[in-house]
Design a protein around this motif. Sequence first.
Motif, PDB file in Angstrom:
ATOM      1  N   GLU A 127      -9.423 -13.578  81.768  1.00  0.00           N
ATOM      2  CA  GLU A 127      -8.440 -13.614  82.839  1.00  0.00           C
ATOM      3  C   GLU A 127      -8.173 -15.084  83.122  1.00  0.00           C
ATOM      4  OE1 GLU A 127      -8.001 -10.643  85.799  1.00  0.00           O
ATOM      5  OE2 GLU A 127      -9.343  -9.193  84.568  1.00  0.00           O
ATOM      6  N   SER A 128      -6.840 -15.738  82.932  1.00  0.00           N
ATOM      7  CA  SER A 128      -6.494 -16.949  83.482  1.00  0.00           C
ATOM      8  C   SER A 128      -5.250 -16.999  83.655  1.00  0.00           C
ATOM      9  CB  SER A 128      -6.887 -18.002  82.458  1.00  0.00           C
ATOM     10  OG  SER A 128      -6.245 -18.051  81.335  1.00  0.00           O
ATOM     11  N   ASP A 129      -4.571 -17.914  84.529  1.00  0.00           N
ATOM     12  CA  ASP A 129      -2.992 -18.066  84.714  1.00  0.00           C
ATOM     13  C   ASP A 129      -2.550 -18.437  83.403  1.00  0.00           C
ATOM     14  OD1 ASP A 129      -3.397 -17.394  87.429  1.00  0.00           O
ATOM     15  OD2 ASP A 129      -3.401 -19.486  88.060  1.00  0.00           O
ATOM     16  N   TYR A 130      -3.028 -19.425  82.599  1.00  0.00           N
ATOM     17  CA  TYR A 130      -2.405 -19.693  81.464  1.00  0.00           C
ATOM     18  C   TYR A 130      -2.228 -18.413  80.491  1.00  0.00           C
ATOM     19  CZ  TYR A 130      -2.091 -21.936  76.934  1.00  0.00           C
ATOM     20  OH  TYR A 130      -1.502 -22.523  75.659  1.00  0.00           O
ATOM     21  N   ALA A 131      -3.363 -17.718  80.416  1.00  0.00           N
ATOM     22  CA  ALA A 131      -3.267 -16.444  79.447  1.00  0.00           C
ATOM     23  C   ALA A 131      -2.175 -15.725  79.815  1.00  0.00           C
ATOM     24  CB  ALA A 131      -4.485 -15.836  79.303  1.00  0.00           C
ATOM     25  N   SER A 132      -2.062 -15.519  81.213  1.00  0.00           N
ATOM     26  CA  SER A 132      -0.825 -14.601  81.835  1.00  0.00           C
ATOM     27  C   SER A 132       0.489 -15.008  81.646  1.00  0.00           C
ATOM     28  CB  SER A 132      -0.951 -14.371  83.200  1.00  0.00           C
ATOM     29  OG  SER A 132      -2.367 -13.779  83.305  1.00  0.00           O
ATOM     30  N   CYS A 133       0.447 -16.315  81.375  1.00  0.00           N
ATOM     31  CA  CYS A 133       1.629 -17.225  81.435  1.00  0.00           C
ATOM     32  C   CYS A 133       2.260 -17.205  79.912  1.00  0.00           C
ATOM     33  CB  CYS A 133       1.752 -18.378  81.939  1.00  0.00           C
ATOM     34  SG  CYS A 133       3.515 -19.338  81.975  1.00  0.00           S
ATOM     35  N   GLU A 134       1.150 -17.282  79.055  1.00  0.00           N
ATOM     36  CA  GLU A 134       1.815 -17.537  77.708  1.00  0.00           C
ATOM     37  C   GLU A 134       1.395 -16.442  76.773  1.00  0.00           C
ATOM     38  OE1 GLU A 134       2.965 -20.728  76.818  1.00  0.00           O
ATOM     39  OE2 GLU A 134       3.002 -21.398  78.718  1.00  0.00           O
ATOM     40  N   TYR A 135       0.525 -15.702  77.131  1.00  0.00           N
ATOM     41  CA  TYR A 135       0.072 -14.731  76.136  1.00  0.00           C
ATOM     42  C   TYR A 135       0.321 -13.212  76.570  1.00  0.00           C
ATOM     43  CZ  TYR A 135      -2.561 -18.498  73.577  1.00  0.00           C
ATOM     44  OH  TYR A 135      -3.048 -19.363  73.000  1.00  0.00           O
ATOM     45  N   VAL A 136      -0.013 -12.858  77.769  1.00  0.00           N
ATOM     46  CA  VAL A 136      -0.120 -11.347  78.104  1.00  0.00           C
ATOM     47  C   VAL A 136       1.175 -11.177  78.502  1.00  0.00           C
ATOM     48  CG1 VAL A 136      -1.449  -9.784  79.740  1.00  0.00           C
ATOM     49  CG2 VAL A 136      -2.406 -11.964  78.988  1.00  0.00           C
ATOM     50  N   ASP A 137       1.521  -9.852  77.987  1.00  0.00           N
ATOM     51  CA  ASP A 137       2.767  -9.127  77.965  1.00  0.00           C
ATOM     52  C   ASP A 137       2.489  -7.713  78.583  1.00  0.00           C
ATOM     53  OD1 ASP A 137       5.308  -8.606  78.370  1.00  0.00           O
ATOM     54  OD2 ASP A 137       5.892  -9.244  76.296  1.00  0.00           O
ATOM     55  N   GLY A 138       3.419  -7.067  79.028  1.00  0.00           N
ATOM     56  CA  GLY A 138       3.244  -5.519  79.103  1.00  0.00           C
ATOM     57  C   GLY A 138       2.870  -4.764  77.997  1.00  0.00           C
ATOM     58  N   LEU A 139       2.169  -3.780  78.291  1.00  0.00           N
ATOM     59  CA  LEU A 139       1.758  -2.783  77.275  1.00  0.00           C
ATOM     60  C   LEU A 139       2.972  -2.266  76.449  1.00  0.00           C
ATOM     61  CD1 LEU A 139      -0.967  -0.751  79.041  1.00  0.00           C
ATOM     62  CD2 LEU A 139      -1.233  -2.825  77.828  1.00  0.00           C
ATOM     63  N   PRO A 140       2.578  -2.458  75.027  1.00  0.00           N
ATOM     64  CA  PRO A 140       3.776  -1.980  74.072  1.00  0.00           C
ATOM     65  C   PRO A 140       4.026  -0.701  74.049  1.00  0.00           C
ATOM     66  CG  PRO A 140       1.921  -2.628  72.694  1.00  0.00           C
ATOM     67  CD  PRO A 140       1.525  -2.733  74.187  1.00  0.00           C
ATOM     68  N   ASN A 141       5.202  -0.124  73.798  1.00  0.00           N
ATOM     69  CA  ASN A 141       5.301   1.300  73.651  1.00  0.00           C
ATOM     70  C   ASN A 141       5.703   1.429  71.999  1.00  0.00           C
ATOM     71  OD1 ASN A 141       8.515   0.598  73.258  1.00  0.00           O
ATOM     72  ND2 ASN A 141       8.666   1.020  75.523  1.00  0.00           N
ATOM     73  N   ALA A 163      -5.685  -1.117  64.559  1.00  0.00           N
ATOM     74  CA  ALA A 163      -6.442  -1.714  65.384  1.00  0.00           C
ATOM     75  C   ALA A 163      -5.931  -3.041  66.183  1.00  0.00           C
ATOM     76  CB  ALA A 163      -7.626  -2.449  64.659  1.00  0.00           C
ATOM     77  N   TYR A 164      -5.059  -3.485  65.669  1.00  0.00           N
ATOM     78  CA  TYR A 164      -4.167  -4.336  66.462  1.00  0.00           C
ATOM     79  C   TYR A 164      -3.297  -3.666  67.546  1.00  0.00           C
ATOM     80  CZ  TYR A 164      -1.754  -9.003  67.446  1.00  0.00           C
ATOM     81  OH  TYR A 164      -1.486 -10.266  67.968  1.00  0.00           O
ATOM     82  N   ILE A 165      -2.576  -2.720  67.332  1.00  0.00           N
ATOM     83  CA  ILE A 165      -1.896  -1.900  68.101  1.00  0.00           C
ATOM     84  C   ILE A 165      -2.862  -1.319  69.502  1.00  0.00           C
ATOM     85  CG2 ILE A 165      -0.537   0.191  68.351  1.00  0.00           C
ATOM     86  CD1 ILE A 165       0.514  -0.382  65.568  1.00  0.00           C
ATOM     87  N   GLU A 166      -4.181  -0.822  68.787  1.00  0.00           N
ATOM     88  CA  GLU A 166      -5.180  -0.334  69.820  1.00  0.00           C
ATOM     89  C   GLU A 166      -5.498  -1.474  70.825  1.00  0.00           C
ATOM     90  OE1 GLU A 166      -9.521   1.738  70.361  1.00  0.00           O
ATOM     91  OE2 GLU A 166      -8.224   2.448  68.481  1.00  0.00           O
ATOM     92  N   LEU A 167      -5.862  -2.450  70.188  1.00  0.00           N
ATOM     93  CA  LEU A 167      -6.190  -3.533  71.279  1.00  0.00           C
ATOM     94  C   LEU A 167      -5.112  -3.975  72.251  1.00  0.00           C
ATOM     95  CD1 LEU A 167      -8.454  -5.673  72.072  1.00  0.00           C
ATOM     96  CD2 LEU A 167      -7.240  -7.175  70.333  1.00  0.00           C
ATOM     97  N   SER A 168      -3.894  -4.177  71.526  1.00  0.00           N
ATOM     98  CA  SER A 168      -2.553  -4.320  72.460  1.00  0.00           C
ATOM     99  C   SER A 168      -2.307  -3.324  73.566  1.00  0.00           C
ATOM    100  CB  SER A 168      -1.598  -4.677  71.594  1.00  0.00           C
ATOM    101  OG  SER A 168      -1.701  -5.551  70.615  1.00  0.00           O
ATOM    102  N   CYS A 169      -2.723  -2.011  73.194  1.00  0.00           N
ATOM    103  CA  CYS A 169      -2.682  -0.932  74.262  1.00  0.00           C
ATOM    104  C   CYS A 169      -3.534  -0.886  75.307  1.00  0.00           C
ATOM    105  CB  CYS A 169      -2.502   0.378  73.395  1.00  0.00           C
ATOM    106  SG  CYS A 169      -0.841   0.544  72.570  1.00  0.00           S
TER     107      CYS A 169
END
Length: 176
Positions: A16-30, A48-54
């Motif tokens: 967890e970091s501010d950088y990751a939150s700003c650049e990479y992390v988005d809401g869980l995909p539907n 497996a990509y979808i599961e990790l992203s969920c």
Amino acid sequence: MVRIYGDFDLTNFWYESDYASCEYVDGLPNQLAINAVQERLGYTLPAAYIELSCHQNGGQPRKTCIRSPSRTTWAEDHVAITGIYSIGSRKRCSLCGEFGSAFWVQEWGYPPIGIYFADCPSAGHDMICLDYRKCGPNGEPSVVHVDQEWDYRITFLAENFESFIRGLNSEAAFDN
């Protein structure tokens, strides 16, 4: 949802970091968002990509290095990643974002072999890609390292995305 990772603990996977939150992390995909990204990219994302992203949609993993079978511009025996792209287009480091997969092909000349899903500490001089050349756009891609500095040399890293995630190690595992 079928649990692909089974015994693999994803609760401590992400850093967890501010950088990751700003650049990479988005809401869980539907499913609608997943379908839209797949249609835009022209490839089916690995389950497996979808599961990790969920679990968490993009970010910086705690373990960022994976063994390579041969030397790369990064190291003798491994490559490192900075982050894994989220499913979506809102974040700069998302599959369809400002620095998404199409950017690397169109702007940097990376070969159009699949989906560029993870960047490396080299600031664009090497990338990690889901390689669909053998399986076709709806198959199970392997994971490769593409090295811009060595004329876009492609190095195999893992049979599939799950194996890639399970193969990530800490930097300390490669200290000599």
